[in-house]
Design a protein around this motif. Structure first.
Motif, mmCIF file in Angstrom:
data_model
loop_
_atom_site.group_PDB
_atom_site.id
_atom_site.type_symbol
_atom_site.label_atom_id
_atom_site.label_comp_id
_atom_site.label_asym_id
_atom_site.label_seq_id
_atom_site.Cartn_x
_atom_site.Cartn_y
_atom_site.Cartn_z
ATOM 1 N N TRP A 175 -13.588 -2.957 0.100
ATOM 2 C CA TRP A 175 -12.174 -2.660 -0.142
ATOM 3 C C TRP A 175 -11.684 -3.309 -1.434
ATOM 4 N N CYS A 186 -0.538 2.821 -3.136
ATOM 5 C CA CYS A 186 -1.683 3.687 -2.837
ATOM 6 C C CYS A 186 -1.291 5.142 -2.610
ATOM 7 N N ALA A 222 0.835 -1.205 0.000
ATOM 8 C CA ALA A 222 0.000 0.000 0.000
ATOM 9 C C ALA A 222 0.870 1.254 0.000
ATOM 10 N N MET A 229 -2.805 -7.237 -5.183
ATOM 11 C CA MET A 229 -4.110 -6.722 -4.789
ATOM 12 C C MET A 229 -4.708 -7.426 -3.572
ATOM 13 N N ILE A 271 -3.033 -6.091 -0.425
ATOM 14 C CA ILE A 271 -3.420 -4.699 -0.164
ATOM 15 C C ILE A 271 -4.821 -4.655 0.438
ATOM 16 N N VAL A 272 -5.738 -5.406 -0.137
ATOM 17 C CA VAL A 272 -7.108 -5.456 0.384
ATOM 18 C C VAL A 272 -7.100 -5.974 1.818
ATOM 19 N N VAL A 294 -9.999 -1.137 -4.507
ATOM 20 C CA VAL A 294 -8.682 -1.413 -5.093
ATOM 21 C C VAL A 294 -8.823 -1.701 -6.588
ATOM 22 N N LYS A 307 -7.341 0.575 -9.919
ATOM 23 C CA LYS A 307 -6.584 0.000 -11.037
ATOM 24 C C LYS A 307 -7.311 0.205 -12.372
#
Length: 111
Positions: free
Chosen positions: A74, A53, A49, A94, A97-98, A78, A82
């Motif tokens: 979430w 992010c 992230a 991904m 990150i989620v 994400v 993208k």
């Protein structure tokens, strides 16, 4: 006839340096420092992230999401970053990150 006027205006702008390379007197914009940083975590998604992010937006964006937001929310966010905003997030990163986002900012936060 209108096309010729537009072409003449474009040529004049280039010759005057208006639409050419950056000028010496060009203005610079300095953005304020971020008010928040990502919440540190040992989760693998934290580093991902940070790399992905906050390259485009402040950590405040995550902090202001509903704390009751579930994993599907979430995941959608994400994927939206993208697909819609062309964030250069690797598909393989991904899920991590989620996982970080939902466990840090969403409804899976530890009490």
């Amino acid at each position: 006839m209108e096309h010729r006027k537009m072409l003449a205006a474009a040529v004049a702008a280039v010759m005057l340096g208006v639409a050419g390379p950056a000028r010496a007197d060009a203005k610079r914009i300095e953005l304020p420092a971020d008010g928040l940083q990502l919440k540190p975590s040992t989760l693998p998604g934290y580093a991902k992230a940070q790399a992905n992010c906050v390259a485009c937006h402040s950590a405040e964006y995550m902090a202001y999401q509903p704390p009751t937001a579930a994993r599907p929310y979430w995941e959608a966010m994400v994927k939206r970053m993208k697909a819609v905003f062309k964030a250069p997030v690797d598909e393989a990163d991904m899920p991590a990150i989620v996982d970080y986002l939902v466990k840090t900012y969403g409804n899976e936060q530890a009490p």
